[in-house]
Design a protein around this motif. Structure first.
Motif, PDB file in Angstrom:
ATOM      1  N   LEU A  60       1.338  -5.677   5.442  1.00 40.87           N
ATOM      2  CA  LEU A  60       0.087  -5.696   4.683  1.00 40.87           C
ATOM      3  C   LEU A  60       0.313  -6.204   3.257  1.00 40.87           C
ATOM      4  O   LEU A  60      -0.521  -6.939   2.711  1.00 40.87           O
ATOM      5  CB  LEU A  60      -0.563  -4.309   4.668  1.00 40.87           C
ATOM      6  CG  LEU A  60      -0.939  -3.722   6.033  1.00 40.87           C
ATOM      7  CD1 LEU A  60      -1.680  -2.395   5.848  1.00 40.87           C
ATOM      8  CD2 LEU A  60      -1.737  -4.686   6.879  1.00 40.87           C
ATOM      9  N   LYS A  61       1.443  -5.835   2.667  1.00 40.76           N
ATOM     10  CA  LYS A  61       1.784  -6.331   1.326  1.00 40.76           C
ATOM     11  C   LYS A  61       1.932  -7.850   1.337  1.00 40.76           C
ATOM     12  O   LYS A  61       1.556  -8.530   0.387  1.00 40.76           O
ATOM     13  CB  LYS A  61       3.087  -5.700   0.821  1.00 40.76           C
ATOM     14  CG  LYS A  61       2.980  -4.254   0.469  1.00 40.76           C
ATOM     15  CD  LYS A  61       2.179  -4.057  -0.769  1.00 40.76           C
ATOM     16  CE  LYS A  61       1.983  -2.593  -1.045  1.00 40.76           C
ATOM     17  NZ  LYS A  61       0.849  -2.354  -1.920  1.00 40.76           N
ATOM     18  N   ALA A  62       2.492  -8.392   2.407  1.00 36.12           N
ATOM     19  CA  ALA A  62       2.643  -9.845   2.513  1.00 36.12           C
ATOM     20  C   ALA A  62       1.269 -10.513   2.558  1.00 36.12           C
ATOM     21  O   ALA A  62       1.051 -11.544   1.911  1.00 36.12           O
ATOM     22  CB  ALA A  62       3.470 -10.208   3.742  1.00 36.12           C
ATOM     23  N   PHE A  63       0.335  -9.924   3.312  1.00 37.00           N
ATOM     24  CA  PHE A  63      -1.032 -10.459   3.328  1.00 37.00           C
ATOM     25  C   PHE A  63      -1.658 -10.377   1.944  1.00 37.00           C
ATOM     26  O   PHE A  63      -2.324 -11.311   1.496  1.00 37.00           O
ATOM     27  CB  PHE A  63      -1.907  -9.705   4.340  1.00 37.00           C
ATOM     28  CG  PHE A  63      -1.744 -10.184   5.746  1.00 37.00           C
ATOM     29  CD1 PHE A  63      -2.395 -11.324   6.190  1.00 37.00           C
ATOM     30  CD2 PHE A  63      -0.934  -9.503   6.633  1.00 37.00           C
ATOM     31  CE1 PHE A  63      -2.249 -11.775   7.494  1.00 37.00           C
ATOM     32  CE2 PHE A  63      -0.782  -9.935   7.936  1.00 37.00           C
ATOM     33  CZ  PHE A  63      -1.434 -11.073   8.365  1.00 37.00           C
ATOM     34  N   ASP A  64      -1.432  -9.267   1.244  1.00 34.16           N
ATOM     35  CA  ASP A  64      -1.936  -9.133  -0.124  1.00 34.16           C
ATOM     36  C   ASP A  64      -1.392 -10.252  -1.001  1.00 34.16           C
ATOM     37  O   ASP A  64      -2.120 -10.848  -1.799  1.00 34.16           O
ATOM     38  CB  ASP A  64      -1.554  -7.778  -0.722  1.00 34.16           C
ATOM     39  CG  ASP A  64      -2.290  -6.606  -0.096  1.00 34.16           C
ATOM     40  OD1 ASP A  64      -3.252  -6.825   0.682  1.00 34.16           O
ATOM     41  OD2 ASP A  64      -1.896  -5.457  -0.374  1.00 34.16           O
ATOM     42  N   GLY A  65      -0.104 -10.551  -0.841  1.00 34.84           N
ATOM     43  CA  GLY A  65       0.515 -11.618  -1.618  1.00 34.84           C
ATOM     44  C   GLY A  65      -0.134 -12.961  -1.349  1.00 34.84           C
ATOM     45  O   GLY A  65      -0.403 -13.736  -2.271  1.00 34.84           O
ATOM     46  N   TRP A  66      -0.388 -13.245  -0.081  1.00 31.34           N
ATOM     47  CA  TRP A  66      -1.031 -14.510   0.271  1.00 31.34           C
ATOM     48  C   TRP A  66      -2.406 -14.598  -0.390  1.00 31.34           C
ATOM     49  O   TRP A  66      -2.771 -15.625  -0.956  1.00 31.34           O
ATOM     50  CB  TRP A  66      -1.146 -14.631   1.793  1.00 31.34           C
ATOM     51  CG  TRP A  66      -1.677 -15.953   2.241  1.00 31.34           C
ATOM     52  CD1 TRP A  66      -0.952 -17.104   2.427  1.00 31.34           C
ATOM     53  CD2 TRP A  66      -3.037 -16.279   2.536  1.00 31.34           C
ATOM     54  NE1 TRP A  66      -1.784 -18.115   2.839  1.00 31.34           N
ATOM     55  CE2 TRP A  66      -3.072 -17.641   2.907  1.00 31.34           C
ATOM     56  CE3 TRP A  66      -4.216 -15.567   2.534  1.00 31.34           C
ATOM     57  CZ2 TRP A  66      -4.245 -18.297   3.267  1.00 31.34           C
ATOM     58  CZ3 TRP A  66      -5.393 -16.197   2.892  1.00 31.34           C
ATOM     59  CH2 TRP A  66      -5.402 -17.556   3.252  1.00 31.34           C
ATOM     60  N   LEU A  67      -3.157 -13.498  -0.324  1.00 30.62           N
ATOM     61  CA  LEU A  67      -4.496 -13.473  -0.920  1.00 30.62           C
ATOM     62  C   LEU A  67      -4.439 -13.640  -2.434  1.00 30.62           C
ATOM     63  O   LEU A  67      -5.227 -14.391  -3.014  1.00 30.62           O
ATOM     64  CB  LEU A  67      -5.209 -12.164  -0.559  1.00 30.62           C
ATOM     65  CG  LEU A  67      -5.632 -12.046   0.901  1.00 30.62           C
ATOM     66  CD1 LEU A  67      -6.005 -10.611   1.236  1.00 30.62           C
ATOM     67  CD2 LEU A  67      -6.785 -12.999   1.197  1.00 30.62           C
ATOM     68  N   LEU A  68      -3.498 -12.963  -3.071  1.00 33.44           N
ATOM     69  CA  LEU A  68      -3.349 -13.094  -4.520  1.00 33.44           C
ATOM     70  C   LEU A  68      -3.017 -14.536  -4.895  1.00 33.44           C
ATOM     71  O   LEU A  68      -3.513 -15.062  -5.887  1.00 33.44           O
ATOM     72  CB  LEU A  68      -2.277 -12.134  -5.045  1.00 33.44           C
ATOM     73  CG  LEU A  68      -2.651 -10.650  -5.008  1.00 33.44           C
ATOM     74  CD1 LEU A  68      -1.415  -9.790  -5.230  1.00 33.44           C
ATOM     75  CD2 LEU A  68      -3.746 -10.322  -6.011  1.00 33.44           C
ATOM     76  N   GLY A  69      -2.188 -15.173  -4.067  1.00 34.11           N
ATOM     77  CA  GLY A  69      -1.834 -16.573  -4.292  1.00 34.11           C
ATOM     78  C   GLY A  69      -3.020 -17.512  -4.142  1.00 34.11           C
ATOM     79  O   GLY A  69      -3.025 -18.619  -4.678  1.00 34.11           O
ATOM     80  N   LYS A  70      -4.039 -17.071  -3.403  1.00 28.72           N
ATOM     81  CA  LYS A  70      -5.262 -17.863  -3.215  1.00 28.72           C
ATOM     82  C   LYS A  70      -6.328 -17.524  -4.257  1.00 28.72           C
ATOM     83  O   LYS A  70      -7.457 -17.994  -4.164  1.00 28.72           O
ATOM     84  CB  LYS A  70      -5.838 -17.643  -1.810  1.00 28.72           C
ATOM     85  CG  LYS A  70      -4.937 -18.141  -0.698  1.00 28.72           C
ATOM     86  CD  LYS A  70      -4.786 -19.641  -0.778  1.00 28.72           C
ATOM     87  CE  LYS A  70      -3.902 -20.166   0.326  1.00 28.72           C
ATOM     88  NZ  LYS A  70      -3.575 -21.565   0.179  1.00 28.72           N
ATOM     89  N   GLY A  71      -5.966 -16.670  -5.221  1.00 31.62           N
ATOM     90  CA  GLY A  71      -6.894 -16.362  -6.308  1.00 31.62           C
ATOM     91  C   GLY A  71      -7.734 -15.115  -6.138  1.00 31.62           C
ATOM     92  O   GLY A  71      -8.604 -14.830  -6.965  1.00 31.62           O
ATOM     93  N   VAL A  72      -7.502 -14.352  -5.078  1.00 34.13           N
ATOM     94  CA  VAL A  72      -8.236 -13.095  -4.906  1.00 34.13           C
ATOM     95  C   VAL A  72      -7.726 -12.095  -5.944  1.00 34.13           C
ATOM     96  O   VAL A  72      -6.519 -11.964  -6.139  1.00 34.13           O
ATOM     97  CB  VAL A  72      -8.052 -12.541  -3.470  1.00 34.13           C
ATOM     98  CG1 VAL A  72      -8.673 -11.168  -3.317  1.00 34.13           C
ATOM     99  CG2 VAL A  72      -8.614 -13.517  -2.450  1.00 34.13           C
ATOM    100  N   SER A  73      -8.618 -11.389  -6.591  1.00 30.34           N
ATOM    101  CA  SER A  73      -8.199 -10.419  -7.604  1.00 30.34           C
ATOM    102  C   SER A  73      -7.672  -9.156  -6.922  1.00 30.34           C
ATOM    103  O   SER A  73      -8.091  -8.822  -5.809  1.00 30.34           O
ATOM    104  CB  SER A  73      -9.349 -10.081  -8.550  1.00 30.34           C
ATOM    105  OG  SER A  73     -10.335  -9.354  -7.871  1.00 30.34           O
ATOM    106  N   PRO A  74      -6.741  -8.466  -7.570  1.00 30.53           N
ATOM    107  CA  PRO A  74      -6.129  -7.275  -6.964  1.00 30.53           C
ATOM    108  C   PRO A  74      -7.141  -6.215  -6.518  1.00 30.53           C
ATOM    109  O   PRO A  74      -6.936  -5.552  -5.509  1.00 30.53           O
ATOM    110  CB  PRO A  74      -5.226  -6.731  -8.080  1.00 30.53           C
ATOM    111  CG  PRO A  74      -4.887  -7.935  -8.892  1.00 30.53           C
ATOM    112  CD  PRO A  74      -6.118  -8.793  -8.867  1.00 30.53           C
ATOM    113  N   ASN A  75      -8.247  -6.084  -7.225  1.00 29.90           N
ATOM    114  CA  ASN A  75      -9.226  -5.065  -6.832  1.00 29.90           C
ATOM    115  C   ASN A  75     -10.117  -5.507  -5.672  1.00 29.90           C
ATOM    116  O   ASN A  75     -10.938  -4.739  -5.192  1.00 29.90           O
ATOM    117  CB  ASN A  75     -10.074  -4.630  -8.028  1.00 29.90           C
ATOM    118  CG  ASN A  75     -10.866  -5.759  -8.634  1.00 29.90           C
ATOM    119  OD1 ASN A  75     -10.560  -6.931  -8.433  1.00 29.90           O
ATOM    120  ND2 ASN A  75     -11.884  -5.411  -9.395  1.00 29.90           N
TER     121      ASN A  75
END
Length: 139
Positions: A60-75
């Motif tokens: 799940l952390k890896a998916f979070d990383g991918w999303l953050l790399g695409k500009g999704v904000s942490p919240n």
């Protein structure tokens, strides 16, 4: 005094680093369980359950990383497994990512963590799938 580590992940690199730390911790935890004389099952489901839960979170952390790399904000990161499945469907890896995520979910989260399954091959396939997911989403 032990310094507590709180998650304050804001970048793809931080999330991927955490995913790698989680998978390493998961393997260490599972390794605490003795293996039966025939090499087929772990004998202490407590360690397997803990390690499987940690490994699942690594994916799940890896998916979070991918999303953050695409500009999704942490919240705005996913809050449920259903949201992670929706994200997975949007990432192009010709079905490989989907297969690995299915293994992680079924083998580690449901089988080992919830049901207490201790089959070594099943657990190792789940751990391998987590590493593959991290590798794919790190790129």
């Amino acid at each position: 005094m032990v310094k507590k580590k709180y998650e304050n992940i804001a970048t793809k690199e931080q999330a991927i680093a955490e995913a790698k730390r989680y998978i390493s911790n998961a393997k260490e935890t599972i390794a605490k369980s003795p293996i039966d004389p025939y090499g087929k099952i772990y004998e202490d489901s407590k360690y397997v359950r803990e390690g499987a839960g940690i490994a699942y979170l690594a994916a799940l952390k890896a998916f979070d990383g991918w999303l953050l790399g695409k500009g999704v904000s942490p919240n705005k990161l996913p809050k449920s497994i259903e949201e992670y499945w929706q994200i997975e469907k949007k990432i192009p890896y010709n079905g490989k990512l989907s297969s690995d995520f299915t293994l992680v979910y079924q083998n580690l989260h449901i089988g080992a963590y919830y049901q207490g399954m201790v089959d070594i091959t099943m657990i190792k396939n789940g751990l391998r799938a987590v590493k593959e997911i991290i590798g794919m989403l790190e790129k």
